[in-house]
Design a protein around this motif. Sequence first.
Motif, PDB file in Angstrom:
ATOM      1  N   LEU A  97       0.838  -1.193   0.000  1.00 48.37           N
ATOM      2  CA  LEU A  97       0.000   0.000   0.000  1.00 48.37           C
ATOM      3  C   LEU A  97       0.878   1.250   0.000  1.00 48.37           C
ATOM      4  CD1 LEU A  97      -1.944  -2.243   1.096  1.00 48.37           C
ATOM      5  CD2 LEU A  97      -2.997  -0.475   2.461  1.00 48.37           C
ATOM      6  N   THR A  98       0.489   2.202  -0.841  1.00 48.30           N
ATOM      7  CA  THR A  98       1.159   3.499  -0.866  1.00 48.30           C
ATOM      8  C   THR A  98       0.208   4.518  -0.264  1.00 48.30           C
ATOM      9  OG1 THR A  98       2.378   2.914  -2.875  1.00 48.30           O
ATOM     10  CG2 THR A  98       2.192   5.263  -2.332  1.00 48.30           C
ATOM     11  N   SER A  99       0.661   5.204   0.779  1.00 50.02           N
ATOM     12  CA  SER A  99      -0.178   6.211   1.411  1.00 50.02           C
ATOM     13  C   SER A  99      -0.277   7.431   0.504  1.00 50.02           C
ATOM     14  CB  SER A  99       0.419   6.613   2.764  1.00 50.02           C
ATOM     15  OG  SER A  99      -0.384   7.578   3.387  1.00 50.02           O
ATOM     16  N   LEU A 100      -1.505   7.867   0.254  1.00 55.55           N
ATOM     17  CA  LEU A 100      -1.735   9.028  -0.610  1.00 55.55           C
ATOM     18  C   LEU A 100      -1.985  10.290   0.203  1.00 55.55           C
ATOM     19  CD1 LEU A 100      -4.124   7.351  -3.208  1.00 55.55           C
ATOM     20  CD2 LEU A 100      -1.693   7.828  -3.491  1.00 55.55           C
ATOM     21  N   LEU A 101      -2.918  10.200   1.129  1.00 61.08           N
ATOM     22  CA  LEU A 101      -3.301  11.361   1.923  1.00 61.08           C
ATOM     23  C   LEU A 101      -3.758  10.902   3.293  1.00 61.08           C
ATOM     24  CD1 LEU A 101      -5.368  13.262  -0.798  1.00 61.08           C
ATOM     25  CD2 LEU A 101      -3.326  14.175   0.317  1.00 61.08           C
ATOM     26  N   LEU A 102      -3.471  11.719   4.282  1.00 64.67           N
ATOM     27  CA  LEU A 102      -3.945  11.489   5.647  1.00 64.67           C
ATOM     28  C   LEU A 102      -4.737  12.716   6.057  1.00 64.67           C
ATOM     29  CD1 LEU A 102      -3.778   9.964   8.451  1.00 64.67           C
ATOM     30  CD2 LEU A 102      -1.820  11.432   8.917  1.00 64.67           C
ATOM     31  N   ILE A 103      -5.981  12.527   6.507  1.00 64.69           N
ATOM     32  CA  ILE A 103      -6.783  13.640   6.997  1.00 64.69           C
ATOM     33  C   ILE A 103      -7.043  13.412   8.477  1.00 64.69           C
ATOM     34  CG2 ILE A 103      -8.865  15.009   6.685  1.00 64.69           C
ATOM     35  CD1 ILE A 103      -9.310  13.765   4.044  1.00 64.69           C
ATOM     36  N   GLN A 104      -6.665  14.384   9.286  1.00 62.77           N
ATOM     37  CA  GLN A 104      -6.959  14.291  10.712  1.00 62.77           C
ATOM     38  C   GLN A 104      -8.433  14.603  10.942  1.00 62.77           C
ATOM     39  OE1 GLN A 104      -4.791  13.007  12.495  1.00 62.77           O
ATOM     40  NE2 GLN A 104      -2.816  13.467  11.563  1.00 62.77           N
ATOM     41  N   SER A 105      -8.958  14.157  12.078  1.00 62.35           N
ATOM     42  CA  SER A 105     -10.386  14.312  12.353  1.00 62.35           C
ATOM     43  C   SER A 105     -10.800  15.778  12.407  1.00 62.35           C
ATOM     44  CB  SER A 105     -10.757  13.618  13.657  1.00 62.35           C
ATOM     45  OG  SER A 105     -10.052  14.196  14.730  1.00 62.35           O
ATOM     46  N   SER A 106      -9.859  16.669  12.715  1.00 59.51           N
ATOM     47  CA  SER A 106     -10.173  18.096  12.823  1.00 59.51           C
ATOM     48  C   SER A 106     -10.102  18.819  11.481  1.00 59.51           C
ATOM     49  CB  SER A 106      -9.206  18.762  13.799  1.00 59.51           C
ATOM     50  OG  SER A 106      -7.873  18.581  13.354  1.00 59.51           O
ATOM     51  N   GLN A 107      -9.647  18.111  10.432  1.00 56.21           N
ATOM     52  CA  GLN A 107      -9.478  18.738   9.130  1.00 56.21           C
ATOM     53  C   GLN A 107     -10.653  18.438   8.221  1.00 56.21           C
ATOM     54  OE1 GLN A 107      -5.640  16.856   8.272  1.00 56.21           O
ATOM     55  NE2 GLN A 107      -4.624  18.832   8.589  1.00 56.21           N
ATOM     56  N   ARG A 108     -10.818  19.306   7.215  1.00 52.73           N
ATOM     57  CA  ARG A 108     -11.908  19.110   6.262  1.00 52.73           C
ATOM     58  C   ARG A 108     -11.399  18.537   4.944  1.00 52.73           C
ATOM     59  NH1 ARG A 108     -17.169  19.396   7.602  1.00 52.73           N
ATOM     60  NH2 ARG A 108     -17.664  20.335   5.616  1.00 52.73           N
ATOM     61  N   GLU A 109     -10.134  18.891   4.584  1.00 50.56           N
ATOM     62  CA  GLU A 109      -9.595  18.361   3.348  1.00 50.56           C
ATOM     63  C   GLU A 109      -8.077  18.421   3.341  1.00 50.56           C
ATOM     64  OE1 GLU A 109     -11.574  21.514   0.735  1.00 50.56           O
ATOM     65  OE2 GLU A 109      -9.666  21.190  -0.282  1.00 50.56           O
ATOM     66  N   GLN A 110      -7.520  17.614   2.431  1.00 50.52           N
ATOM     67  CA  GLN A 110      -6.080  17.593   2.205  1.00 50.52           C
ATOM     68  C   GLN A 110      -5.851  17.469   0.709  1.00 50.52           C
ATOM     69  OE1 GLN A 110      -3.175  17.800   3.772  1.00 50.52           O
ATOM     70  NE2 GLN A 110      -3.872  17.914   5.885  1.00 50.52           N
ATOM     71  N   THR A 111      -4.761  18.094   0.251  1.00 54.34           N
ATOM     72  CA  THR A 111      -4.454  18.077  -1.184  1.00 54.34           C
ATOM     73  C   THR A 111      -3.014  17.646  -1.395  1.00 54.34           C
ATOM     74  OG1 THR A 111      -6.041  19.830  -1.644  1.00 54.34           O
ATOM     75  CG2 THR A 111      -4.307  19.486  -3.266  1.00 54.34           C
ATOM     76  N   SER A 112      -2.826  16.864  -2.460  1.00 50.19           N
ATOM     77  CA  SER A 112      -1.477  16.490  -2.878  1.00 50.19           C
ATOM     78  C   SER A 112      -1.494  16.336  -4.388  1.00 50.19           C
ATOM     79  CB  SER A 112      -1.039  15.176  -2.213  1.00 50.19           C
ATOM     80  OG  SER A 112       0.230  14.780  -2.695  1.00 50.19           O
ATOM     81  N   GLY A 113      -0.912  17.306  -5.076  1.00 50.87           N
ATOM     82  CA  GLY A 113      -0.882  17.248  -6.539  1.00 50.87           C
ATOM     83  C   GLY A 113      -2.271  17.228  -7.132  1.00 50.87           C
ATOM     84  N   ARG A 114      -2.570  16.189  -7.921  1.00 51.05           N
ATOM     85  CA  ARG A 114      -3.889  16.071  -8.557  1.00 51.05           C
ATOM     86  C   ARG A 114      -4.936  15.439  -7.633  1.00 51.05           C
ATOM     87  NH1 ARG A 114      -4.083  12.466 -12.088  1.00 51.05           N
ATOM     88  NH2 ARG A 114      -2.055  11.470 -11.781  1.00 51.05           N
TER      89      ARG A 114
END
Lengths: 112, 115
Positions: free
Chosen positions: A44-61
């Motif tokens: 597995l390759t990790s793409l994005l991690l969102i913490q419970s307090s966050q609404r969104e995360q971005t990485s490239g596309r």
Amino acid sequence: KQEVTQIPAALSVPEGENLVLNCSFTDSAIYNLQWFRQDPGKGLTSLLLIQSSQREQTSGRLNASLDKSSGRSTLYIAASQPGDSATYLCAVNTGTASKLTFGTGTRLQVTL
Amino acid sequence: DTEVTQTPKHLVMGMTNKKSLKCEQHMGHRAMYWYKQKAKKPPELMFVYSYEKLSINESVPSRFSPECPNSSLLNLHLHALQPEDSALYLCASSQDQEERWYEQYFGPGTRLTVT
């Protein structure tokens, strides 16, 4: 008991299309949510991690959103490419000591 | 460096054999995990080590025996396995187990076939 569902189970799109993968979970008391990519027979390759307090995360596309109260997350992939073809898994971290509960995955195929 | 390495990549063993899987990370992580993944299924947690101590055993049969010799290394000893144990075995690590907001990093896996 936490249950994680991913819809659709499989998706085929032409190259260049924007797409959305969905993940829903039954227990909203999560610490974080991770999106992973898995190529056939690989790890597995990790793409994005969102913490419970966050609404969104971005990485490239990639852009992942989290609506904890409704138990939903989406992974948005912009301008899809054949190299994006893989199975995408979401996993939530709930309760006991960093235990991840995985969804069943969405198998994505991007065609030329 | 966010790499978790696993050896071997492939393993074929008979039901009477004893073998070991190895996992290594050099990110200074203090939590390490073993997962089992059957074909077309999501990974399922088997064991968690935190600060080199076993903290979670998800009711795994005793024919699987984990070991954490130091903070960088995790082994899974296999003995008297059954054909249904054939699967992809994944190792992961994270900075800490108690601080649950840390990302887990996975290795490439060992494909195990039991004959």
